[in-house]
Design a protein around this motif. Structure first.
Motif, mmCIF file in Angstrom:
data_model
loop_
_atom_site.group_PDB
_atom_site.id
_atom_site.type_symbol
_atom_site.label_atom_id
_atom_site.label_comp_id
_atom_site.label_asym_id
_atom_site.label_seq_id
_atom_site.Cartn_x
_atom_site.Cartn_y
_atom_site.Cartn_z
ATOM 1 N N TYR A 100 0.839 -1.202 0.000
ATOM 2 C CA TYR A 100 0.000 0.000 0.000
ATOM 3 C C TYR A 100 0.874 1.252 0.000
ATOM 4 O O TYR A 100 0.615 2.215 -0.726
ATOM 5 C CB TYR A 100 -0.936 0.002 1.217
ATOM 6 C CG TYR A 100 -1.780 1.254 1.283
ATOM 7 C CD1 TYR A 100 -2.906 1.379 0.483
ATOM 8 C CD2 TYR A 100 -1.422 2.321 2.099
ATOM 9 C CE1 TYR A 100 -3.668 2.530 0.502
ATOM 10 C CE2 TYR A 100 -2.174 3.480 2.127
ATOM 11 C CZ TYR A 100 -3.294 3.578 1.326
ATOM 12 O OH TYR A 100 -4.030 4.732 1.339
ATOM 13 N N MET A 101 1.921 1.241 0.835
ATOM 14 C CA MET A 101 2.786 2.426 0.914
ATOM 15 C C MET A 101 3.492 2.694 -0.409
ATOM 16 O O MET A 101 3.641 3.837 -0.830
ATOM 17 C CB MET A 101 3.825 2.259 2.019
ATOM 18 C CG MET A 101 3.249 2.458 3.400
ATOM 19 S SD MET A 101 4.514 2.322 4.651
ATOM 20 C CE MET A 101 5.235 3.950 4.587
ATOM 21 N N GLY B 141 2.429 1.849 -3.345
ATOM 22 C CA GLY B 141 1.466 2.260 -4.352
ATOM 23 C C GLY B 141 0.823 3.602 -4.081
ATOM 24 O O GLY B 141 0.644 4.405 -4.988
ATOM 25 N N ALA B 142 0.480 3.866 -2.821
ATOM 26 C CA ALA B 142 -0.369 5.015 -2.529
ATOM 27 C C ALA B 142 0.403 6.261 -2.138
ATOM 28 O O ALA B 142 -0.091 7.368 -2.332
ATOM 29 C CB ALA B 142 -1.354 4.654 -1.413
ATOM 30 N N ASN C 131 4.900 10.626 -1.770
ATOM 31 C CA ASN C 131 6.266 11.017 -1.440
ATOM 32 C C ASN C 131 7.229 9.846 -1.649
ATOM 33 O O ASN C 131 6.978 8.727 -1.213
ATOM 34 C CB ASN C 131 6.306 11.482 0.017
ATOM 35 C CG ASN C 131 7.636 12.078 0.382
ATOM 36 O OD1 ASN C 131 8.629 11.366 0.466
ATOM 37 N ND2 ASN C 131 7.664 13.379 0.583
ATOM 38 N N VAL D 294 10.231 9.258 -0.425
ATOM 39 C CA VAL D 294 10.866 8.717 0.787
ATOM 40 C C VAL D 294 9.924 7.708 1.444
ATOM 41 O O VAL D 294 10.350 6.647 1.910
ATOM 42 C CB VAL D 294 11.227 9.850 1.764
ATOM 43 C CG1 VAL D 294 11.830 9.276 3.030
ATOM 44 C CG2 VAL D 294 12.200 10.813 1.119
ATOM 45 N N LYS D 295 8.628 8.013 1.450
ATOM 46 C CA LYS D 295 7.676 7.088 2.060
ATOM 47 C C LYS D 295 7.559 5.796 1.264
ATOM 48 O O LYS D 295 7.329 4.728 1.824
ATOM 49 C CB LYS D 295 6.307 7.745 2.202
ATOM 50 C CG LYS D 295 6.250 8.672 3.408
ATOM 51 C CD LYS D 295 4.844 9.110 3.702
ATOM 52 C CE LYS D 295 4.057 8.022 4.389
ATOM 53 N NZ LYS D 295 2.700 8.497 4.751
ATOM 54 N N VAL E 256 10.077 4.375 -0.165
ATOM 55 C CA VAL E 256 11.239 3.584 0.253
ATOM 56 C C VAL E 256 10.975 2.941 1.612
ATOM 57 O O VAL E 256 11.315 1.770 1.836
ATOM 58 C CB VAL E 256 12.502 4.465 0.291
ATOM 59 C CG1 VAL E 256 13.660 3.704 0.900
ATOM 60 C CG2 VAL E 256 12.855 4.928 -1.103
ATOM 61 N N ILE E 257 10.337 3.691 2.518
ATOM 62 C CA ILE E 257 9.990 3.109 3.823
ATOM 63 C C ILE E 257 9.047 1.928 3.617
ATOM 64 O O ILE E 257 9.193 0.877 4.240
ATOM 65 C CB ILE E 257 9.352 4.173 4.745
ATOM 66 C CG1 ILE E 257 10.349 5.286 5.037
ATOM 67 C CG2 ILE E 257 8.880 3.536 6.043
ATOM 68 C CD1 ILE E 257 9.790 6.407 5.885
ATOM 69 N N ASN F 178 10.816 -1.115 2.692
ATOM 70 C CA ASN F 178 11.475 -1.736 3.840
ATOM 71 C C ASN F 178 10.497 -2.498 4.715
ATOM 72 O O ASN F 178 10.843 -3.555 5.264
ATOM 73 C CB ASN F 178 12.205 -0.676 4.659
ATOM 74 C CG ASN F 178 13.571 -0.391 4.088
ATOM 75 O OD1 ASN F 178 14.434 -1.250 4.089
ATOM 76 N ND2 ASN F 178 13.757 0.804 3.561
ATOM 77 N N VAL F 179 9.277 -1.972 4.852
ATOM 78 C CA VAL F 179 8.258 -2.695 5.629
ATOM 79 C C VAL F 179 7.934 -4.015 4.937
ATOM 80 O O VAL F 179 7.861 -5.073 5.569
ATOM 81 C CB VAL F 179 6.985 -1.828 5.796
ATOM 82 C CG1 VAL F 179 5.857 -2.652 6.399
ATOM 83 C CG2 VAL F 179 7.276 -0.619 6.662
ATOM 84 N N LEU G 171 17.899 6.061 -1.700
ATOM 85 C CA LEU G 171 17.864 7.386 -1.084
ATOM 86 C C LEU G 171 18.823 8.335 -1.797
ATOM 87 O O LEU G 171 18.525 9.530 -1.955
ATOM 88 C CB LEU G 171 18.195 7.288 0.403
ATOM 89 C CG LEU G 171 17.124 6.586 1.247
ATOM 90 C CD1 LEU G 171 17.559 6.461 2.688
ATOM 91 C CD2 LEU G 171 15.796 7.322 1.173
ATOM 92 N N LEU H 192 9.806 15.985 -4.357
ATOM 93 C CA LEU H 192 9.812 14.535 -4.175
ATOM 94 C C LEU H 192 8.403 13.975 -4.314
ATOM 95 O O LEU H 192 8.162 12.816 -4.035
ATOM 96 C CB LEU H 192 10.383 14.169 -2.792
ATOM 97 C CG LEU H 192 11.875 14.403 -2.613
ATOM 98 C CD1 LEU H 192 12.312 13.975 -1.231
ATOM 99 C CD2 LEU H 192 12.664 13.632 -3.652
ATOM 100 N N GLN H 193 7.465 14.829 -4.740
ATOM 101 C CA GLN H 193 6.093 14.358 -4.906
ATOM 102 C C GLN H 193 5.940 13.708 -6.272
ATOM 103 O O GLN H 193 6.280 14.308 -7.292
ATOM 104 C CB GLN H 193 5.114 15.529 -4.782
ATOM 105 C CG GLN H 193 5.069 16.145 -3.395
ATOM 106 C CD GLN H 193 4.631 15.161 -2.338
ATOM 107 O OE1 GLN H 193 5.412 14.758 -1.481
ATOM 108 N NE2 GLN H 193 3.386 14.736 -2.409
#
Lengths: 122, 179
Positions: A26-27, A29-30, A33, A35-36, A38-39, A42-43, A97, A110-111
């Protein structure tokens, strides 16, 4: 209903794996940003790690360090694979990064939606 | 085998902080939630009898990764928004729900957590390492023995990946300076 409860009680870690993979996807795809994203990657990755580590676990098993009188150890092999995977994951994140820093230097944002607009304008 | 209170608590912390990374609008908030998540995961590894992996996860996942992410937003931008939560993306959510359902359908086929008959635990390979590691290498920690001896080439490959990543990071960031 009892089947679901039974699943949660016996395969709780695998249920968590599925949920973590879902959150990661979800992160990626949705999130607008980068950076998010990339997070999120990692999740997702840690979700896979949890799958491996759970497969190695045995109730009552000892840490895989050889000791007199210990009968049952957890499996050492998935631990080794995940140790390697953690380090590779960090390398991957570092490169991602670095690319993000470069993208920001080039485009000033970064959007993802703004970046897409800039690309169509060019 | 039902989860122990510690396991259940850790799983709740992990899933909660993972959810927080996803729904928080602020990137800094998301990074902080991610480092809490990594710490929870590191503790879960210790509960799952993998102290080596727990140490690595705490140092690398919660430590290095957080520093890298913080450096990135320090070098770029932290979008300031009044809203606390990120806007929902229903289209992605539907896709993710399908993905989760498809994966979830495979969970009943997996062995119960901690079952001694699980294929990985009862496999010949695991048993071989446990039986021979000390005799072959003189190392009591089987994870170290497998990492450095039996699968030494794997670890060499890992070092190559880290080196390549270092070169890639320098190459990408250096052009920024000269440009």
């Amino acid at each position: 209903m009892t089947a679901v409860v039974d699943l949660l009680l016996t395969r709780y870690n695998y249920v968590a794996v599925v949920l973590l993979l879902g959150i990661g996807v979800y992160m990626i795809g949705a999130s607008e940003n980068l950076v998010k994203k990339v997070i999120g990657m990692n999740v997702f990755q840690t979700g896979i790690f949890l799958f491996f580590m759970t497969s190695a676990f045995v109730t009552g098993g000892h840490v895989p360090i050889i000791k007199e009188g210990v009968e049952r150890y957890v499996s050492p092999l998935p631990h080794v694979l995940i140790l390697t995977a953690i380090v590779v994951g960090v390398s991957l994140t570092a490169v991602a990064l670095a690319l993000i820093v470069r993208i920001y230097a080039e485009y000033g944002t970064l959007q993802e939606d703004v970046l897409r607009e800039i690309q169509t304008d060019e | 085998m039902a989860p122990t209170p510690v396991e259940a608590g850790l799983l709740v912390v992990i899933l909660g902080s993972a959810l927080a990374t996803a729904v928080l609008r602020d990137v800094l908030g998301s990074i902080i939630a991610f480092s809490a998540y990594s710490l929870g995961v590191a503790m879960l590894w210790v509960v799952l009898r993998a102290p080596d992996v727990g140490l690595t996860e705490a140092a690398v996942g919660a430590g290095v990764m957080t520093i890298l992410l913080l450096l990135t937003i320090a070098k770029t931008v932290r979008p300031s928004e009044d809203r606390v939560l990120a806007s929902f993306d229903p289209k992605t959510l539907v896709l993710v729900a399908a993905f989760v359902l498809a994966l979830g359908a495979t969970v009943p086929a997996l062995p119960a957590v901690g079952s001694p008959d699980a294929p990985v635990v009862s496999s010949e390979v695991s048993q071989y390492y446990l039986d021979h590691a000390y005799k072959d290498t003189g190392v009591e920690n089987v994870v170290t023995a497998v990492l450095a001896a039996y699968r030494g080439f794997d670890t060499l490959g890992e070092a190559v990946v880290v080196f390549t990543a270092g070169v890639a990071v320098v190459a990408v960031l250096k052009r920024e300076v000269t440009a």
